[in-house]
Design a protein around this motif. Sequence first.
Motif, mmCIF file in Angstrom:
data_model
loop_
_atom_site.group_PDB
_atom_site.id
_atom_site.type_symbol
_atom_site.label_atom_id
_atom_site.label_comp_id
_atom_site.label_asym_id
_atom_site.label_seq_id
_atom_site.Cartn_x
_atom_site.Cartn_y
_atom_site.Cartn_z
ATOM 1 N N HIS A 94 0.832 -1.202 0.000
ATOM 2 C CA HIS A 94 0.000 0.000 0.000
ATOM 3 C C HIS A 94 0.860 1.242 0.000
ATOM 4 O O HIS A 94 0.521 2.251 -0.633
ATOM 5 C CB HIS A 94 -0.922 0.006 1.215
ATOM 6 N N ALA A 95 1.965 1.145 0.706
ATOM 7 C CA ALA A 95 2.851 2.298 0.750
ATOM 8 C C ALA A 95 3.372 2.625 -0.645
ATOM 9 O O ALA A 95 3.445 3.790 -1.041
ATOM 10 C CB ALA A 95 4.018 2.020 1.696
ATOM 11 N N VAL A 96 3.696 1.583 -1.392
ATOM 12 C CA VAL A 96 4.203 1.841 -2.751
ATOM 13 C C VAL A 96 3.115 2.467 -3.607
ATOM 14 O O VAL A 96 3.364 3.422 -4.356
ATOM 15 C CB VAL A 96 4.719 0.541 -3.391
ATOM 16 N N LEU A 97 1.898 1.935 -3.483
ATOM 17 C CA LEU A 97 0.809 2.526 -4.262
ATOM 18 C C LEU A 97 0.604 3.978 -3.862
ATOM 19 O O LEU A 97 0.372 4.855 -4.700
ATOM 20 C CB LEU A 97 -0.481 1.726 -4.049
ATOM 21 N N SER A 98 0.748 4.199 -2.588
ATOM 22 C CA SER A 98 0.611 5.548 -2.073
ATOM 23 C C SER A 98 1.692 6.444 -2.663
ATOM 24 O O SER A 98 1.454 7.608 -3.004
ATOM 25 C CB SER A 98 0.733 5.457 -0.560
ATOM 26 N N LEU A 99 2.867 5.863 -2.806
ATOM 27 C CA LEU A 99 3.963 6.600 -3.429
ATOM 28 C C LEU A 99 3.584 6.974 -4.853
ATOM 29 O O LEU A 99 3.811 8.100 -5.301
ATOM 30 C CB LEU A 99 5.236 5.765 -3.419
ATOM 31 N N ALA A 100 2.958 6.012 -5.542
ATOM 32 C CA ALA A 100 2.540 6.307 -6.907
ATOM 33 C C ALA A 100 1.572 7.476 -6.927
ATOM 34 O O ALA A 100 1.698 8.398 -7.736
ATOM 35 C CB ALA A 100 1.892 5.073 -7.526
ATOM 36 N N LEU A 101 0.630 7.449 -6.009
ATOM 37 C CA LEU A 101 -0.330 8.554 -5.919
ATOM 38 C C LEU A 101 0.404 9.871 -5.712
ATOM 39 O O LEU A 101 0.156 10.875 -6.385
ATOM 40 C CB LEU A 101 -1.303 8.293 -4.764
ATOM 41 N N GLU B 222 -10.482 -15.045 -0.370
ATOM 42 C CA GLU B 222 -10.508 -14.748 1.069
ATOM 43 C C GLU B 222 -9.262 -14.031 1.559
ATOM 44 O O GLU B 222 -9.302 -13.070 2.299
ATOM 45 C CB GLU B 222 -10.680 -16.066 1.827
ATOM 46 N N LYS B 223 -8.092 -14.513 1.082
ATOM 47 C CA LYS B 223 -6.830 -13.944 1.575
ATOM 48 C C LYS B 223 -6.348 -12.758 0.751
ATOM 49 O O LYS B 223 -5.213 -12.341 0.865
ATOM 50 C CB LYS B 223 -5.741 -15.036 1.558
ATOM 51 N N ALA B 224 -7.195 -12.291 -0.143
ATOM 52 C CA ALA B 224 -6.751 -11.207 -1.010
ATOM 53 C C ALA B 224 -6.611 -9.910 -0.223
ATOM 54 O O ALA B 224 -7.222 -9.718 0.829
ATOM 55 C CB ALA B 224 -7.737 -11.006 -2.142
ATOM 56 N N ASP B 225 -5.756 -9.046 -0.771
ATOM 57 C CA ASP B 225 -5.672 -7.689 -0.237
ATOM 58 C C ASP B 225 -6.828 -6.918 -0.864
ATOM 59 O O ASP B 225 -6.747 -6.472 -2.006
ATOM 60 C CB ASP B 225 -4.317 -7.096 -0.631
ATOM 61 N N ARG B 226 -7.936 -6.798 -0.122
ATOM 62 C CA ARG B 226 -9.196 -6.375 -0.736
ATOM 63 C C ARG B 226 -9.096 -5.034 -1.436
ATOM 64 O O ARG B 226 -9.591 -4.866 -2.549
ATOM 65 C CB ARG B 226 -10.301 -6.309 0.322
ATOM 66 N N ILE B 227 -8.463 -4.081 -0.799
ATOM 67 C CA ILE B 227 -8.412 -2.747 -1.401
ATOM 68 C C ILE B 227 -7.711 -2.821 -2.748
ATOM 69 O O ILE B 227 -8.205 -2.376 -3.773
ATOM 70 C CB ILE B 227 -7.653 -1.773 -0.484
ATOM 71 N N ASN C 205 -9.629 -4.813 -5.423
ATOM 72 C CA ASN C 205 -10.764 -4.133 -6.021
ATOM 73 C C ASN C 205 -10.345 -2.930 -6.845
ATOM 74 O O ASN C 205 -11.017 -2.577 -7.813
ATOM 75 C CB ASN C 205 -11.745 -3.679 -4.933
ATOM 76 N N LEU C 206 -9.273 -2.309 -6.449
ATOM 77 C CA LEU C 206 -8.825 -1.111 -7.147
ATOM 78 C C LEU C 206 -8.190 -1.456 -8.497
ATOM 79 O O LEU C 206 -8.269 -0.670 -9.445
ATOM 80 C CB LEU C 206 -7.804 -0.381 -6.263
ATOM 81 N N ALA C 207 -7.575 -2.618 -8.574
ATOM 82 C CA ALA C 207 -6.762 -2.945 -9.742
ATOM 83 C C ALA C 207 -7.519 -2.834 -11.066
ATOM 84 O O ALA C 207 -7.033 -2.162 -11.984
ATOM 85 C CB ALA C 207 -6.153 -4.332 -9.573
ATOM 86 N N PRO C 208 -8.699 -3.461 -11.217
ATOM 87 C CA PRO C 208 -9.357 -3.358 -12.527
ATOM 88 C C PRO C 208 -9.730 -1.939 -12.890
ATOM 89 O O PRO C 208 -9.612 -1.548 -14.047
ATOM 90 C CB PRO C 208 -10.604 -4.232 -12.357
ATOM 91 N N ILE C 209 -10.151 -1.169 -11.887
ATOM 92 C CA ILE C 209 -10.516 0.223 -12.182
ATOM 93 C C ILE C 209 -9.304 0.966 -12.715
ATOM 94 O O ILE C 209 -9.363 1.697 -13.699
ATOM 95 C CB ILE C 209 -11.051 0.902 -10.904
ATOM 96 N N GLY D 89 -2.580 -8.279 -5.322
ATOM 97 C CA GLY D 89 -3.803 -8.253 -4.528
ATOM 98 C C GLY D 89 -4.521 -9.594 -4.524
ATOM 99 O O GLY D 89 -5.203 -9.936 -3.558
ATOM 100 N N SER D 90 -4.334 -10.384 -5.586
ATOM 101 C CA SER D 90 -5.054 -11.649 -5.642
ATOM 102 C C SER D 90 -4.519 -12.660 -4.644
ATOM 103 O O SER D 90 -5.206 -13.602 -4.285
ATOM 104 C CB SER D 90 -4.935 -12.257 -7.040
#
Lengths: 481, 165, 100, 343, 480
Positions: free
Chosen positions: B29-36, D73-78, D81-85, D133-134
Amino acid sequence: MLQYLILLPLAGAIASYFAGRQSSSAPRIVALAVSVATLGIAAAVLRAAPAQGFMKEQLSLSWIPSLDIGFTLGADALSAALVGLTALLVLVSVLASWDVEHRSGSYHAYLLCMLAGLMGVFTALDLFLFFLFWEIVLIPAFMLVNGWGGENRKYAAMKLLIYTHLGSLLMLVGFLLMYAQTHTFSMLEMRQLLGGESMEYRTLVFLLVFAGFAFKIPLVPFHSWLPDAYSQAPTPVTILLAGVLSKMGAYGLVRVALGILPAEFAVFAKAIAIMALVTVFYAAFCALAQNEVKRLLAFSSLSHMGFLVLGVASLSFIGMKGAIFQMVSHGLIIALLFFCAGMLAARGYELRISRLGGVLRSSPLLGWVIVFASMASLGLPGLSGFVAELSILLGLFREYPVLAGIAVLSLPLTAGYYLWFLQRSIYGGDAGLRRSGVTMVEFLPVAVLVALITLLGVYPAPFMELVGSIAGQLVNAVGGG
Amino acid sequence: MIQELVFLVISLFVIAGAAGVVFAQRLFHAVLSLALCLLSVAAVYITLGAEFLAVIQVLVYAGGVVVLFLFAVMLTRSDLQLRREPLESFAPVSAVLFGVLVLFYIARTGFVPQGERALAPGDVASVGQVIFSPKAYALPFELVGILLLAAMVGAIYLARRDERW
Amino acid sequence: MVTVYHYVFLAAVLFIIGAYGMLSARNAVRVLMSIELMLNAANINLVAFSSYSGTVSGQALASFVIAVAAAEAGVGIAILLVLYRRMRSVNLREAVSMRW
Amino acid sequence: MSELVWSILKALVGVVAVILFLSLNVLFLTWMERKVIARIHVRYGPNRAGPFGLLQPIADMLKLLTKEDIVPEKADRIVFNLAPIMAFLFALLPAAAIGIGSGLIAADLPAGVLYIAAVASLSTIAVLMAAWGSNNKYSLLGGMRTAAQSLSYEIPLVLSMLGVVAIVGSLSTQDIVEAQSSAWFGIIPKWFIFYQPIAFIVFLSAVVAEMGRIPFDLPESESELVAGFHTEYSGMKFAMFMFAEYIHFVVGSALLVTLFLGGWHLPVVTPLAESLGVLKYVVQVAVFVAKMYAVIFLLMWVRGTLTRTKVNDMLGFGWKGLLPLALFNVVLTGVVLTLRGGA
Amino acid sequence: MLAELLPEILLIGAALLLVLLQGFCGRDACAKLSGYISLAACGGALLLVSLHSGAGVERVLIPEIIKLDAFSLFFKLLFLTLSFLVILGSLDAVKRYRMGGEYYTMLLFTTFGMLIASMAVDLAVLYIAVELATISTFALAAFRKDRQGAEAGVKYFVIGALSSALVLFGISLLYGIAGSTSLTAIAEALGSSSGPVASLAVVFLIAGFGYKIAAVPFHMWAPDTYQGAPSTVTAFLAGATKKMAFLALMRIFIVALPGLVESWAMLFAVLAVLTMTVGNLVALVQSNIKRMLAYSSVAQAGYVLVAFAVLSSKADLTLAAGAALLHMFVHAIMKGGAFLAVAAAGSAIAGRDISDFAGLGRRMPVTAFTLSIFLLSLAGIPFFAGFVSKFLILMASVSAGGAYIALGVLLVINSVISLYYYAKVIRVMYFEGGEVHRAEEPVMLVAALVVSAIIVLYVGIFPESAIQLAKSSAASLFTP
């Protein structure tokens, strides 16, 4: 001529190192040859020394012109006297280390390096050069103590190195402060330029320079390296440490502190005298408490150096002459004493006074030499020590009668510890060792030293005359008499 | 008014992104945040009229560096280690204190260039002129090229597994 | 009106966040990212000054910095990979095999 | 104020137009691809829904939209879900700077070509997001491959554009197309494919790799990796990935047309159309789309013909083949331009 | 212009050749060939530079971008000499640890970057050249790919990147003031005023470069990096790379920020005190020789900073700057030599603890002897080069008077402390350890050691030309 005093030993050092890789006995031959040759040159220097006047340049090479540093050497009576003493004592030291077999190449190389450095110190006319040689003496000393010293040599060597290095660097700061105002390192020019009121940081300069010498002499608060170094160093090295290295400090005190900064010296003369007096007594008391010959001799040497400084600090003509006389006399006597200690050790004596005894019975000649040396050291009239100390006390009486009075009290103290030492070690019970004679290698230096001590004691006039003029000049600069 | 609003929004994105880099629990998430954050910085450049730079920023940072970081996270499995243990040194605290000081400094002092923007917006050509003019930055430009080559040689050597030899 | 101060202020905030992250992070990747933040802060400064003073050299320098930062990140990550292979972690607090 | 409103309005119109254009094309493409491949395979392809199966895309869409949306179940949900968008958005972005007619462009950016390269590179992030994320090893491997591939080919891609840019002296796509408007003898078009043949080949290869199509479709090589980074996706999200993929296809082809095939210019035709008023735009668009579909058809043909490469071949081709070639082309172009005294 | 840049062109040409070469030959053969090529390139460049150098050289190559003056020539001489020695020594080390030929490529890139940095009079060029040199050394630090090397590399990298960010932020502030990155333009824009922003920039620059020179609050990385990196690389890091940061500091502060001299000299004074003292005290307790040398390096940086601090005085500025230059040069040779000696010892001794060196005097006489020379020189014993330069620094600070004398005295006391740990090593090498057998000494490393030792002795005994060179080089900084 002076440059050979430095170059010859250096070449000898290199030769000796490589000789040592061939055989362990070759280096001592090299060292002997070199030191004899050096003694010859030194004798010539002594003869040629001008009885009149302060130093004159005898050799002047441009070296670092951008900083006004030249390779200038010169010798006046004071220098010449110390050059002679050094050459003689190094020869003695070489003879004293005749039986060194362990890595003798390096050993003798270091010894000769030290000789070169010492000669440089006593003949340098450039303060920078003076400092360089002053420092360069340290490394061989460190190596010698470290490599060939007693059990505790590591500690002693490091202490010697660090303390004296600290002193000399402080001294260097002082030199640089002087340079900042004169833009020269030449002692002669500085002597001219630094007079008067124009000098900045005068107190600081003097204290820094003085600290350097006080570490080397040493005076009491700066002395703690001394007993370890003297007692742990191999005896031939101790001869040099006590006989010559301590004179570097004294020489510097006279040549630089007094010679170049006379006004400042005058201001601090009394304080220095008190310091010296403290040294005299402190060392004497310490000597009383020692149970080891070399430590006792170390403190005795310290005490006598205190006397020497007293003479300088008296700022009187006679006192100054006495001090210079003491430089030579103390060098000879202490060398003889340590040489004897070395002989004792070589004969298997334990150097603990309580375990010693009956030296006179087992090796009578050695015993008598020890008795003679102790007598000389405690100031028996007719021997050189007496002349020196008498002159110093006379000079001191003129300036600081109270201090002189106190100083006189140290004489019985000195006599006390020497006599007690003799009583316990020379006479008394048998250490149970077989009788042994004195070899030629041992006899020669002993004979020379004994002869010189006696000669100077009986007939000090020529020497006094030699150093008279320089003492007069030094004292006149301060306005003393 | 609109300008201020735009700046404010973009700044918020920049800062939120940066905060995410430092505070996000999971490293990914931190890396994605970096991208943002980096993309928002590109937007900042656009508001400053430096479109060329904005594009470069996206191309190199978002397209290259961020992907590199994502790789790093994946390859070193860093995400399995959560952080946010209590601070054990004063260094970060002092950094922040120092920073606040700097901010205070900036807030009350003047810089030489004042007032409105002076540069024509979107002046790609003039940037190019500076970069490629031998009288200006042609030399540093070439140095950058060499630097990239050096970095590449070094990185490849280090990342290569020696077993392959 | 948006002045140069606004940008400088933003840059300073970004720099501070980066510095904080750099000093507080344990994971080397996060440290690297914090450094990128700091470099970007400097870049914002450069571009803002360039824009407001009408000189282009700041933008040119900023573009160089971007390239330098990319190179730095590349080498940095390569070193991280070496560390990871040897240590099985990129936690800087564990990289203490050398101590006096 | 009104100026601002106007510009916002213009932007909105542009965005809507771009999305519309892309969606239509994508829908058509899905049908076309199946049809073309089928014909190459000597099959019929979709032929049930509508005439020639033309309504098949609509049917597919409805199916996907109504499918169950599964999140592991074990996915990083955020991230999951964000990836396809993100994938969808990042795919749309480059299209904004490609014009299909003179002035028919959402945003004529001065740094247009570079902008396209820049935002196109963003989609790697979306792929990696999906991959990570998957929380699935096939996804991860596929994602890593995608990223490696697109990173490797991005460099020759950008470098191959440089030759064209150097000749034109502008990064704007409009300028680039306009620079190709004239023709020798009025017939032979002065397209950059003739000036920059090496660049064209490099670009073509690189763009195929960037799209992840055969022969470079390793990221989702079904036999090894199930479906690559979008293995875990289903329903709507899967549709978005597919959508994004086809958008890449369209945009890549459009870019190729813009850079090397003269965009909306065609000798004889377009000069004639100049006098037609508004109708000239129709002609331009028609020319552009026709060229684009020619390219698309070519790529489909390639897909139907070639096989998948190995990973090391793919990377080796990029680094050892295309990159030096592209560099050589840049140098060559520079030398020639300098000798001719500037662009 | 190309004629003046011939050394640089030679280096970069060789570097590119090496990059291509990696593809064409097997690993070990390639490494060997690369070594000789880079040695030749470096030697050639050194020759060219030394032919160039001399008083009164000053050529503006690109106005406000790069300038070839005595100052840059001095540093070129320093960098190339050290690179040459390190490459010479590395011929053995690379073979021993089977490092790739890229090693030399990175060395050449670094040297090239440093050479450019020495000429830069523009912050952008300076920054990028410094980065070029630093980034290559990041890779070098971890070049053996072992655990310690990786740790060393990571720490070096993190701090290096941090420092580059700090420096860049400072540069951006200066650019904000002047609207230009040219040093002279900044000097003009600032005048003698010391605005708060400029002081802020000074702080950032000092902190940034402070990390690179490992001045005390910024020094934590140095021991780890120096210990973990291959010894030949450490020689290069301590000897050359660090000097580049000093070079940048001197250029920036003397040319661009003379108006702020009061404030930055004050900061340097504080740094100098901390750096000397902490460096020496911590070095006292080290048992690993590379760590000890690393802390000694920290301390030596403190001595140079003393000279920097003196620049604010009314005293002879060329003397102070010249003293700093000379000490950098001398330190480069002796510290580089010391680390090379450690590398040489590594062929016979597994450990790097000081106690592992027992008996080295008999085991590897040349290595031990030269190492002793370097250590004594580091300690500042007369007739070794280290004394001369330290003496000049002391002279500069003492003749500045006032509080600078205190700085000088502190330097002296530190110098005394340092003698303890240097002497300890010498003692261990010569007076400890039982019977040992003579070990074979790596030829190339020994050659490098002997050359360094000769330089150290020559400068120590005949310092005039070195002092002249340093002073005239420093003088070119002060002439606009």
